[in-house]
Design a protein around this motif. Structure first.
Motif, PDB file in Angstrom:
ATOM      1  N   MET A 105       0.871  -1.165   0.105  1.00  0.00           N
ATOM      2  CA  MET A 105      -0.030   0.014  -0.067  1.00  0.00           C
ATOM      3  C   MET A 105       0.870   1.384  -0.142  1.00  0.00           C
ATOM      4  N   ALA A 106       0.668   2.046  -1.044  1.00  0.00           N
ATOM      5  CA  ALA A 106       1.451   3.424  -0.965  1.00  0.00           C
ATOM      6  C   ALA A 106       0.449   4.493  -1.026  1.00  0.00           C
ATOM      7  N   GLU A 107       0.595   5.441  -0.321  1.00  0.00           N
ATOM      8  CA  GLU A 107      -0.142   6.739  -0.151  1.00  0.00           C
ATOM      9  C   GLU A 107       0.253   7.888  -0.305  1.00  0.00           C
ATOM     10  N   GLN A 108      -0.136   8.825  -0.883  1.00  0.00           N
ATOM     11  CA  GLN A 108       0.620  10.212  -1.205  1.00  0.00           C
ATOM     12  C   GLN A 108      -0.621  11.146  -1.031  1.00  0.00           C
ATOM     13  N   VAL A 109      -0.459  12.129   0.000  1.00  0.00           N
ATOM     14  CA  VAL A 109      -1.391  13.418  -0.273  1.00  0.00           C
ATOM     15  C   VAL A 109      -1.183  13.951  -1.430  1.00  0.00           C
ATOM     16  N   VAL A 110      -2.167  14.298  -2.116  1.00  0.00           N
ATOM     17  CA  VAL A 110      -2.377  15.178  -3.404  1.00  0.00           C
ATOM     18  C   VAL A 110      -3.149  16.407  -3.426  1.00  0.00           C
ATOM     19  N   ARG A 111      -4.064  16.474  -2.530  1.00  0.00           N
ATOM     20  CA  ARG A 111      -4.802  17.892  -2.540  1.00  0.00           C
ATOM     21  C   ARG A 111      -4.925  18.325  -1.107  1.00  0.00           C
ATOM     22  N   GLY A 112      -5.255  19.658  -1.097  1.00  0.00           N
ATOM     23  CA  GLY A 112      -5.700  20.003   0.175  1.00  0.00           C
ATOM     24  C   GLY A 112      -4.416  20.554   1.150  1.00  0.00           C
ATOM     25  N   PRO A 113      -5.009  20.903   2.268  1.00  0.00           N
ATOM     26  CA  PRO A 113      -3.959  21.603   3.191  1.00  0.00           C
ATOM     27  C   PRO A 113      -2.856  20.876   3.478  1.00  0.00           C
ATOM     28  N   SER A 114      -3.161  19.542   3.617  1.00  0.00           N
ATOM     29  CA  SER A 114      -2.141  18.527   4.102  1.00  0.00           C
ATOM     30  C   SER A 114      -0.858  18.455   3.180  1.00  0.00           C
ATOM     31  N   THR A 115      -1.055  18.827   2.146  1.00  0.00           N
ATOM     32  CA  THR A 115      -0.052  18.838   1.090  1.00  0.00           C
ATOM     33  C   THR A 115       1.174  19.537   1.406  1.00  0.00           C
ATOM     34  N   VAL A 116       0.917  20.692   2.564  1.00  0.00           N
ATOM     35  CA  VAL A 116       2.170  21.421   2.796  1.00  0.00           C
ATOM     36  C   VAL A 116       2.878  20.872   3.971  1.00  0.00           C
ATOM     37  N   LEU A 117       2.443  19.673   4.665  1.00  0.00           N
ATOM     38  CA  LEU A 117       2.995  19.171   5.601  1.00  0.00           C
ATOM     39  C   LEU A 117       4.401  18.367   5.213  1.00  0.00           C
ATOM     40  N   PRO A 118       5.478  18.507   5.774  1.00  0.00           N
ATOM     41  CA  PRO A 118       6.645  17.739   5.151  1.00  0.00           C
ATOM     42  C   PRO A 118       6.503  16.234   5.032  1.00  0.00           C
TER      43      PRO A 118
END
Length: 150
Positions: A105-118
């Motif tokens: 399982m691979a997960e990547q944040v792609v939209r929204g405010p969470s994208t600014v997290l390191p």
């Protein structure tokens, strides 16, 4: 991209059966608390699971949509959790033997405010959650493999 894997002691078809059952989503996805509806044809691309996330009464109602599906091999999802954002989740299956399946399982944040997290902070949040999700998926798949009717 946060990536985890687990060898599941179940045939690939038993693992896929759980993934292909949208109603089982809340049973293995950590954080999903309730399935409200599953589009007919799940897991065909464009179909969605309508779910609630979080503990009652602080639930958020949202959807997860299939981006790509290769039965018994790959399921790619666009999982929304507004206001936090959305993530692309790719689940791949590989038969190691007739009774052992590697699930990745691979997960990547792609939209929204969470994208600014390191990325390192995203990994700290996502990797333990996804490891537990795979453990839950494994338990459901093992149960399906042991049940003569599935």
């Amino acid at each position: 991209m946060a990536e985890v894997s687990l060898d599941v002691e179940a045939p690939i078809d038993a693992v896929w059966t759980v993934l292909a059952d949208g109603w089982s989503y809340a049973g293995w996805v950590v954080g999903a608390s309730h399935i409200r509806d599953v589009d007919t044809g799940w897991p065909s691309p464009g179909t969605r699971i309508h779910h609630s996330v979080g503990p009652w009464p602080l639930v958020i109602q949202d959807t997860t949509e299939v981006v790509r599906c290769e039965p018994s091999r790959l399921l790619e999802l666009d999982a929304r959790l507004w206001p936090a954002g959305a993530a692309r989740i790719t689940i791949t299956l590989h038969a190691r033997s007739a009774s052992l399946t590697e699930v990745r399982m691979a997960e990547q944040v792609v939209r929204g405010p969470s994208t600014v997290l390191p990325k390192s902070l995203q990994d700290v949040m996502l990797i333990p959650r996804n490891r537990e999700s795979l453990r839950r998926l494994s338990a459901l798949a093992r149960g399906r493999a042991q049940t003569p009717f599935h």
